[in-house]
Scaffold this motif. Structure first.
Motif, PDB file in Angstrom:
ATOM      1  N   UNK B 124       0.811  -1.218   0.000  1.00  0.00           N
ATOM      2  CA  UNK B 124       0.000   0.000   0.000  1.00  0.00           C
ATOM      3  C   UNK B 124       0.844   1.268   0.000  1.00  0.00           C
ATOM      4  N   UNK B 125       1.904   1.265   0.808  1.00  0.00           N
ATOM      5  CA  UNK B 125       2.760   2.450   0.887  1.00  0.00           C
ATOM      6  C   UNK B 125       3.400   2.754  -0.466  1.00  0.00           C
ATOM      7  N   UNK B 128       0.862   3.701  -3.169  1.00  0.00           N
ATOM      8  CA  UNK B 128       0.356   5.043  -2.860  1.00  0.00           C
ATOM      9  C   UNK B 128       1.340   6.115  -3.292  1.00  0.00           C
ATOM     10  N   UNK B 129       2.612   5.910  -2.953  1.00  0.00           N
ATOM     11  CA  UNK B 129       3.614   6.914  -3.329  1.00  0.00           C
ATOM     12  C   UNK B 129       3.712   7.040  -4.846  1.00  0.00           C
ATOM     13  N   UNK B 131       1.411   6.426  -7.055  1.00  0.00           N
ATOM     14  CA  UNK B 131       0.224   7.126  -7.575  1.00  0.00           C
ATOM     15  C   UNK B 131       0.367   8.624  -7.360  1.00  0.00           C
ATOM     16  N   UNK B 132       0.840   8.985  -6.166  1.00  0.00           N
ATOM     17  CA  UNK B 132       1.020  10.406  -5.875  1.00  0.00           C
ATOM     18  C   UNK B 132       1.966  11.042  -6.882  1.00  0.00           C
ATOM     19  N   UNK B 154      13.693   9.000  -3.759  1.00  0.00           N
ATOM     20  CA  UNK B 154      13.440   7.574  -3.985  1.00  0.00           C
ATOM     21  C   UNK B 154      14.515   6.975  -4.874  1.00  0.00           C
ATOM     22  N   UNK B 309      11.019  -3.825   4.543  1.00  0.00           N
ATOM     23  CA  UNK B 309      10.188  -2.806   3.899  1.00  0.00           C
ATOM     24  C   UNK B 309      11.061  -1.647   3.418  1.00  0.00           C
ATOM     25  N   UNK B 310      12.004  -1.219   4.259  1.00  0.00           N
ATOM     26  CA  UNK B 310      12.895  -0.134   3.850  1.00  0.00           C
ATOM     27  C   UNK B 310      13.668  -0.521   2.595  1.00  0.00           C
ATOM     28  N   UNK B 313      10.950  -0.902  -0.545  1.00  0.00           N
ATOM     29  CA  UNK B 313      10.014   0.187  -0.856  1.00  0.00           C
ATOM     30  C   UNK B 313      10.421   0.958  -2.118  1.00  0.00           C
ATOM     31  N   UNK B 343      -9.352  10.740  -8.222  1.00  0.00           N
ATOM     32  CA  UNK B 343      -9.221   9.434  -7.577  1.00  0.00           C
ATOM     33  C   UNK B 343     -10.034   8.377  -8.312  1.00  0.00           C
TER      34      UNK B 343
END
Lengths: 325, 448
Positions: B124-125, B128-129, B131-132, B154, B309-310, B313, B343
């Motif tokens: 999800x994280x 989400x990023x 998509x942003x 990133x 996760x780190x 991601x 959205x």
């Protein structure tokens, strides 16, 4: 007459219906607006989380490194100028980071001598020469090579490459920089190859056609036109691969050994920055002692080196992308 | 030759067209003005150039097949040493100290727990990023700057070595900046949830010092619940209710308490088997739910999952961005034209058509997480784990870490089972890769 009455009677009813419809619509619109805002805020939160990660990396490394330099036995001049790394044994502890950096550079250099030319030539082949069928078999093979866990390469280095090297020349230690370097080179090869191929593919085909039109062979077009045009991309691929080799951990932890020393002999044992971190984390060093914090100082050094290389690499790549898009 | 080179280079230096044309004109004009002699031997080199081309092509083919050879040799040598070591024990056994009995089961379950948790947090994280960054165009300068900062951040995070993430995880998740009490301290962690503590007593009848005449009295254990880990020791009283973990699961039993030095010892075997010495000190044990939560996290499943996760991601964000970029802009424009909100466009139009690409990226990222050793090694250390994780904070090991543990030992038998473990690990990863490649292949066909 009666129909008029009917419509008079119906009209308020209809009006009411229409009104409720509008109200519902308005309500739903405001709900949509709130939902949009909420989702957007969530997404912003996700985005800011990645900034938080960077922030916490720098905060953790800087503060713990600072704590390391607070110890009375540790001095900045010793850390940056000495070439002796002797944190665990003996009475005189010495934290000279150059011993670890030289080990890292040794392994990285061996890896890059192997990976950069091979990777570039394979990328040129894939991009310029290979028929479509060869391409479609080679690319998944490279992806598989890239997807193999590093601990497997470590196993390969320790139990296949090292015995082979010792069979060739008996001067090789059980743990040596050469075998770790070769394994890191194999690991970095797909990275170099796919990034360099991206760069070569990004060169517009008009340049290629121009070279052919002037009567150039494929070799001429590649060496004199396409590689110079993709040079920034290729350099960035090289830098990213070097950063990856410097940060590689499991192979050097298994195959390179654990004696930090400055040496030019590839058959000798060396310790890299990452290897030292694994040694401390895997060993039974007391938590929150000097050795424990030295791990953070080494991590900080490693982070600064790799971040610089990655940033320069990405900056160069961005530039060449802009030129041709 | 050098003149030739510069000629080839000149259009590529990013000069403006005017400059290059004037230069070209100058170079064309040069031979005429200088009156350089016409050298025919320089022209008739096409045979040379063609042989050079062929040589280069051959060299390319040799190096490219070298990569195939390396892969074949690597996989081949692993299979040769690993296949004989494969056995049912290796898959379902525990990491015993004898290599012939050792197995990967706890590590396999550890990988399952850690990677599932990691996927649940990261997907999800990361999506989400992405998509942003891809779907929302910034309206003002500040937003634009923030988004480009996130993007830069990133790409740079993707280059950070995973061992550094391990160190960050050690400070941020395992010890939580030492803000809380240590998870291993006697008082227990600062905050916990989902754990019940018991005081464990054994019955008098089995006590060798209080031989009540019944030699084969069954040893029974009674559990009396207490409030917390640090609660005062329970003093057993007659009539108290206790749990007993019997053959039929948990049962409630009424217990009796006596002081064996002053009280009279009953002769009834049934009563005696339910009687507790009230001067004895119980052992404190705990029963943890699967969602057991504590602060700080300690060296458990959650800390491992967050650290991984780190690592993955940035990988997931970058691959999702590429998948979203591949969706044709006309689809978005059509949906926006029908009155959809941003959205709604993302949820109903962009995401469904980008799903195969996102899945490919996610699967590849997860296979990276499964194979990642260094960060887990840093946060967990080389520990001896005997059981599969039971709850979210349980100590765990993962497959590559167990394999590393075995490779590190000097005995050849351990190297053999390590090779067996590697074959299992590679089988899992290759399955993941194959699925990802299949999905991408199908997607490419669909787009064609």
């Amino acid at each position: 007459m009666s129909s008029e009455l009917d419509s008079d009677r119906r009209l308020p009813q209809l009006e009411q219906q229409v009104q409720t419809l509008f109200v519902r619509d308005r309500r739903s619109l405001s709900w949509v607006r709130i939902r949009e805002k909420g989702i957007f805020l969530c997404l912003i939160g996700c985005g800011l989380f990645s900034l938080l990660i960077t922030g916490s990396i720098i905060f953790v490394l800087a503060s713990e490194t600072f704590r390391f330099f607070q110890f009375p036995d540790v001095t900045l001049s010793n850390f940056f100028l000495s070439t002796e790394w002797n944190p665990l044994l003996g009475n005189t502890k010495s934290f000279g980071i150059w011993a670890l950096i030289s080990g890292t550079l040794m392994v990285t250099a061996i890896a890059m001598i192997l990976a950069l030319p091979l990777g570039l030539i394979t990328a040129v082949y894939l991009s310029e020469y290979a028929p479509r069928r060869v391409r479609s078999t080679l690319k998944p093979i490279l992806e598989i090579l890239a997807g193999i866990p590093t601990v497997v390469y470590g196993f390969f280095a320790l139990l296949t490459i090292t015995p082979f090297l010792q069979w060739c020349y008996s001067g090789f230690n059980v743990y040596n920089a050469m075998s770790a370097g070769i394994a890191v080179g194999i690991l970095c090869f797909p990275t170099v190859c796919s990034l360099a191929e991206d760069a070569l593919q990004a060169v517009p085909s008009s340049l290629r056609d121009g070279a052919f039109g002037l009567g150039g062979t494929r070799f001429d077009a590649t060496v004199k036109v396409i590689i110079p045009a993709a040079l920034s991309g290729i350099i960035s691929a090289f830098l990213l691969a070097i950063a990856r080799a410097i940060g590689e951990t499991m192979i050097v932890a298994l195959a390179a050994g654990s004696r930090a020393q400055v040496t030019l002999n590839p058959g000798d044992e060396v310790q890299t920055m990452t290897g030292y971190m694994v040694q401390i984390a895997g060993g039974d060093v007391s938590n929150f002692g000097m050795e424990y914090y030295s791990m953070y100082a080494v991590a900080f050094t490693l982070f600064v080196i790799t971040l610089t290389l990655t940033m320069i690499g990405n900056q160069i790549r961005k530039k060449y992308r802009e030129t041709y898009e | 030759m050098s003149g030739n080179d510069s000629h080839g280079d000149s259009p590529l230096q990013g000069q403006s067209p005017d400059a290059s044309t004037t230069e070209a004109v100058k170079q064309q004009a040069e031979p005429v003005t200088n009156g350089a002699p016409f050298d025919a031997s320089k022209l008739v080199t096409s045979r040379n150039r063609i042989t050079k081309d062929i040589r280069f092509r051959q060299m390319c083919i040799v190096t490219a097949s070298a990569s195939v050879l390396i892969l074949v040799f690597l996989l081949g040598s692993l299979l040769v040493s690993g296949l004989p070591a494969l056995s049912w024990t290796l898959l379902t056994g525990y990491p015993e100290p004898e290599p012939e009995n050792a197995g990967l089961w706890p590590a396999l379950m550890g990988t399952l727990w850690v990677c599932t948790m990691c996927a649940l947090i990261t997907l999800p994280l990361g999506i989400g990023t992405a998509i942003l960054l891809e779907e929302f165009t910034p309206r003002n300068k500040l937003a634009r700057n923030v988004l480009s900062l996130i993007q830069l951040n990133i790409t740079n995070l993707a280059g950070v070595p995973s061992v550094v993430y391990g160190i960050i995880g050690l400070t941020a998740f395992v010890s939580m900046f030492s803000l809380f009490d240590d998870a291993d301290s006697t008082d227990g962690p600062s905050m916990e949830m989902g754990a019940v503590y018991f005081d464990q007593f054994s019955n008098v009848a089995s006590d060798p010092f209080l031989n009540t005449g019944d030699a084969d009295a069954r040893e029974r254990y009674f559990l009396i619940p207490v409030d917390s880990r640090g609660a005062p020791v329970t003093v057993p009283k007659t009539g108290m209710l206790a749990y007993e973990n019997g053959e039929a699961g948990f049962a409630t039993v009424e217990i009796l308490a006596i002081d064996p030095f002053t009280d009279e010892v009953s002769a009834d075997a049934d009563i005696m088997s339910r009687t507790i010495d009230n001067t004895s000190t119980p052992g404190r044990i705990s029963e943890k739910q699967w969602y057991y939560l504590r602060l700080p996290f300690g060296r458990g499943v959650v800390a491992g999952a967050l650290t991984l996760m780190l690592v993955i991601l940035p990988v997931i964000i970058i691959s999702t961005q590429e998948a979203l970029r591949a969706v044709p802009a006309t689809l978005r424009a059509g949906a926006l034209g029908l009155g959809a909100t941003p959205w709604q466009v993302v949820w109903n139009v962009t995401l469904p058509s980008a799903i195969p690409g996102i899945m490919t990226g996610a699967i590849l990222a997860m296979s990276r997480a499964i194979g990642e050793t260094a960060p887990i090694l840093i946060i967990a250390g080389i520990v001896y784990i005997r059981s599969a994780p039971q709850h979210l904070m349980d100590d765990c090991t993962v497959m590559p870490l167990q394999i590393y543990n075995w490779i590190q030992r000097p005995q050849d038998e351990f190297h053999e089972i390590a090779a067996g473990g590697i074959v299992i690990l590679l089988a899992i990863l290759l399955t993941f890769n194959a699925v990802a490649i299949l999905i991408r292949h199908r997607m490419q066909n669909k787009l064609r």
